[in-house]
Scaffold this motif. Structure first.
Motif, PDB file in Angstrom:
ATOM      1  N   ALA A 133     -41.208  59.353 -72.415  1.00  0.00           N
ATOM      2  CA  ALA A 133     -42.263  59.559 -71.417  1.00  0.00           C
ATOM      3  C   ALA A 133     -43.638  59.523 -72.063  1.00  0.00           C
ATOM      4  O   ALA A 133     -44.589  58.997 -71.479  1.00  0.00           O
ATOM      5  CB  ALA A 133     -42.043  60.886 -70.689  1.00  0.00           C
ATOM      6  N   LEU A 134     -43.756  60.057 -73.265  1.00  0.00           N
ATOM      7  CA  LEU A 134     -45.042  59.998 -73.974  1.00  0.00           C
ATOM      8  C   LEU A 134     -45.457  58.551 -74.206  1.00  0.00           C
ATOM      9  O   LEU A 134     -46.639  58.220 -74.112  1.00  0.00           O
ATOM     10  CB  LEU A 134     -44.964  60.748 -75.308  1.00  0.00           C
ATOM     11  N   ASP A 135     -44.473  57.701 -74.495  1.00  0.00           N
ATOM     12  CA  ASP A 135     -44.774  56.282 -74.694  1.00  0.00           C
ATOM     13  C   ASP A 135     -45.269  55.604 -73.416  1.00  0.00           C
ATOM     14  O   ASP A 135     -45.947  54.585 -73.484  1.00  0.00           O
ATOM     15  CB  ASP A 135     -43.544  55.534 -75.222  1.00  0.00           C
ATOM     16  N   ARG A 142     -52.088  60.089 -73.807  1.00  0.00           N
ATOM     17  CA  ARG A 142     -51.097  60.388 -74.842  1.00  0.00           C
ATOM     18  C   ARG A 142     -51.770  60.984 -76.081  1.00  0.00           C
ATOM     19  O   ARG A 142     -51.316  61.986 -76.620  1.00  0.00           O
ATOM     20  CB  ARG A 142     -50.304  59.141 -75.224  1.00  0.00           C
ATOM     21  N   SER A 143     -52.857  60.378 -76.521  1.00  0.00           N
ATOM     22  CA  SER A 143     -53.492  60.846 -77.758  1.00  0.00           C
ATOM     23  C   SER A 143     -54.023  62.266 -77.609  1.00  0.00           C
ATOM     24  O   SER A 143     -53.898  63.079 -78.526  1.00  0.00           O
ATOM     25  CB  SER A 143     -54.588  59.886 -78.211  1.00  0.00           C
ATOM     26  N   VAL A 144     -54.593  62.598 -76.438  1.00  0.00           N
ATOM     27  CA  VAL A 144     -55.083  63.957 -76.219  1.00  0.00           C
ATOM     28  C   VAL A 144     -53.907  64.935 -76.157  1.00  0.00           C
ATOM     29  O   VAL A 144     -53.942  66.007 -76.759  1.00  0.00           O
ATOM     30  CB  VAL A 144     -55.936  64.050 -74.933  1.00  0.00           C
ATOM     31  N   PHE A 145     -52.855  64.570 -75.445  1.00  0.00           N
ATOM     32  CA  PHE A 145     -51.699  65.455 -75.328  1.00  0.00           C
ATOM     33  C   PHE A 145     -51.078  65.714 -76.697  1.00  0.00           C
ATOM     34  O   PHE A 145     -50.809  66.855 -77.070  1.00  0.00           O
ATOM     35  CB  PHE A 145     -50.654  64.853 -74.375  1.00  0.00           C
ATOM     36  N   VAL A 146     -50.846  64.662 -77.464  1.00  0.00           N
ATOM     37  CA  VAL A 146     -50.224  64.792 -78.778  1.00  0.00           C
ATOM     38  C   VAL A 146     -51.109  65.622 -79.710  1.00  0.00           C
ATOM     39  O   VAL A 146     -50.643  66.530 -80.388  1.00  0.00           O
ATOM     40  CB  VAL A 146     -49.914  63.406 -79.386  1.00  0.00           C
ATOM     41  N   ALA A 147     -52.414  65.307 -79.721  1.00  0.00           N
ATOM     42  CA  ALA A 147     -53.324  66.028 -80.614  1.00  0.00           C
ATOM     43  C   ALA A 147     -53.382  67.516 -80.278  1.00  0.00           C
ATOM     44  O   ALA A 147     -53.349  68.365 -81.164  1.00  0.00           O
ATOM     45  CB  ALA A 147     -54.724  65.417 -80.541  1.00  0.00           C
ATOM     46  N   HIS A 148     -53.420  67.829 -79.003  1.00  0.00           N
ATOM     47  CA  HIS A 148     -53.552  69.241 -78.617  1.00  0.00           C
ATOM     48  C   HIS A 148     -52.216  69.978 -78.635  1.00  0.00           C
ATOM     49  O   HIS A 148     -52.103  71.062 -79.209  1.00  0.00           O
ATOM     50  CB  HIS A 148     -54.209  69.349 -77.233  1.00  0.00           C
ATOM     51  N   TYR A 175     -53.728  65.158 -66.609  1.00  0.00           N
ATOM     52  CA  TYR A 175     -52.979  64.033 -66.038  1.00  0.00           C
ATOM     53  C   TYR A 175     -51.690  63.787 -66.827  1.00  0.00           C
ATOM     54  O   TYR A 175     -50.640  63.507 -66.247  1.00  0.00           O
ATOM     55  CB  TYR A 175     -53.825  62.760 -65.994  1.00  0.00           C
ATOM     56  N   ALA A 176     -51.768  63.910 -68.136  1.00  0.00           N
ATOM     57  CA  ALA A 176     -50.569  63.721 -68.972  1.00  0.00           C
ATOM     58  C   ALA A 176     -49.528  64.786 -68.654  1.00  0.00           C
ATOM     59  O   ALA A 176     -48.342  64.483 -68.485  1.00  0.00           O
ATOM     60  CB  ALA A 176     -50.941  63.767 -70.455  1.00  0.00           C
ATOM     61  N   VAL A 177     -49.963  66.029 -68.542  1.00  0.00           N
ATOM     62  CA  VAL A 177     -49.042  67.131 -68.254  1.00  0.00           C
ATOM     63  C   VAL A 177     -48.384  66.938 -66.897  1.00  0.00           C
ATOM     64  O   VAL A 177     -47.166  67.105 -66.744  1.00  0.00           O
ATOM     65  CB  VAL A 177     -49.773  68.492 -68.329  1.00  0.00           C
ATOM     66  N   LEU A 178     -49.169  66.567 -65.909  1.00  0.00           N
ATOM     67  CA  LEU A 178     -48.600  66.367 -64.566  1.00  0.00           C
ATOM     68  C   LEU A 178     -47.567  65.240 -64.571  1.00  0.00           C
ATOM     69  O   LEU A 178     -46.499  65.361 -63.974  1.00  0.00           O
ATOM     70  CB  LEU A 178     -49.716  66.073 -63.559  1.00  0.00           C
ATOM     71  N   PHE A 179     -47.889  64.142 -65.249  1.00  0.00           N
ATOM     72  CA  PHE A 179     -46.945  63.035 -65.337  1.00  0.00           C
ATOM     73  C   PHE A 179     -45.671  63.465 -66.054  1.00  0.00           C
ATOM     74  O   PHE A 179     -44.557  63.208 -65.589  1.00  0.00           O
ATOM     75  CB  PHE A 179     -47.575  61.843 -66.071  1.00  0.00           C
TER      76      PHE A 179
END
Length: 192
Positions: A133-135, A142-148, A175-179
């Motif tokens: 899903a991250l891909d 993705r970059s913000v989610f992974v970094a944080h 948006y990443a979290v919701l997805f």
């Protein structure tokens, strides 16, 4: 005297078994951890923790029938622990706590690996799905989610590094979290 010799031989055999397992599994295990923990230093820390637990379990004569599976299960648990630990820095926006509450709900989707073999499999499956899903996320989300989330970097530091405003970074992560929540929720429901 024979008892001491027997103990010495048994310890040498155990040391050889531990070393063989390390040689056989450390490359695959490092690659697995790096898929979920992009920061090299953090990934190496997790790898060391996993092998420390393995040596400790072997020394305490806890039966480990399938060492490879055991190592990967412990690694998955350590990776999940990273999701649970959140680092907040002074100056982080007030909305960050609410956003992190959303992110933590992703971990709540993961079954307890110690509950049963089925739960351990479900957890492994969901972690693989999280990776997939991250891909699927747009690069900026993705970059913000992974970094944080995975690297534990603050929004303040990310903003200073990238020149992108904190509110924009917060929005991208949201948006990443919701997805991810939607994507993993359907899979979670399928395996229950």
């Amino acid at each position: 005297m024979q008892a001491i010799t027997d103990i010495t031989v048994a310890m040498a055999r155990q040391d050889r078994s531990i070393a063989d397992t390390f040689e056989r599994e450390h490359g695959r295990l490092r690659g697995f951890i790096r898929r979920y923990v992009p920061n090299l230093a953090d990934a190496e820390d997790i790898l060391q923790e996993v092998f420390f637990e393995f040596v400790e379990a072997a020394r305490l004569l806890k039966p480990i029938e399938q060492a490879g599976a055991w190592l990967f299960r412990v690694a998955r648990n350590r990776i999940s622990d990273r999701f649970r630990r959140r680092r907040f820095e002074p100056g982080d926006p007030p909305g960050l706590a609410a956003l992190d509450a959303d992110a933590l709900s992703l971990i709540e989707l993961l079954p307890d690996p110690d509950a049963s073999p089925e739960a351990a499999f479900a957890r492994f499956f969901l972690l693989d799905e999280l990776d997939a899903a991250l891909d699927e996320l747009p690069e900026e989300q993705r970059s913000v989610f992974v970094a944080h989330e995975l690297e534990g970097r603050s929004f303040k530091a990310l903003s200073a590094e990238s020149g992108i405003g904190i509110n924009t970074l917060l929005s991208r992560k949201r948006y990443a979290v919701l997805f991810l929540r939607r994507r993993l929720q359907s899979i979670h429901e399928e395996i229950q």
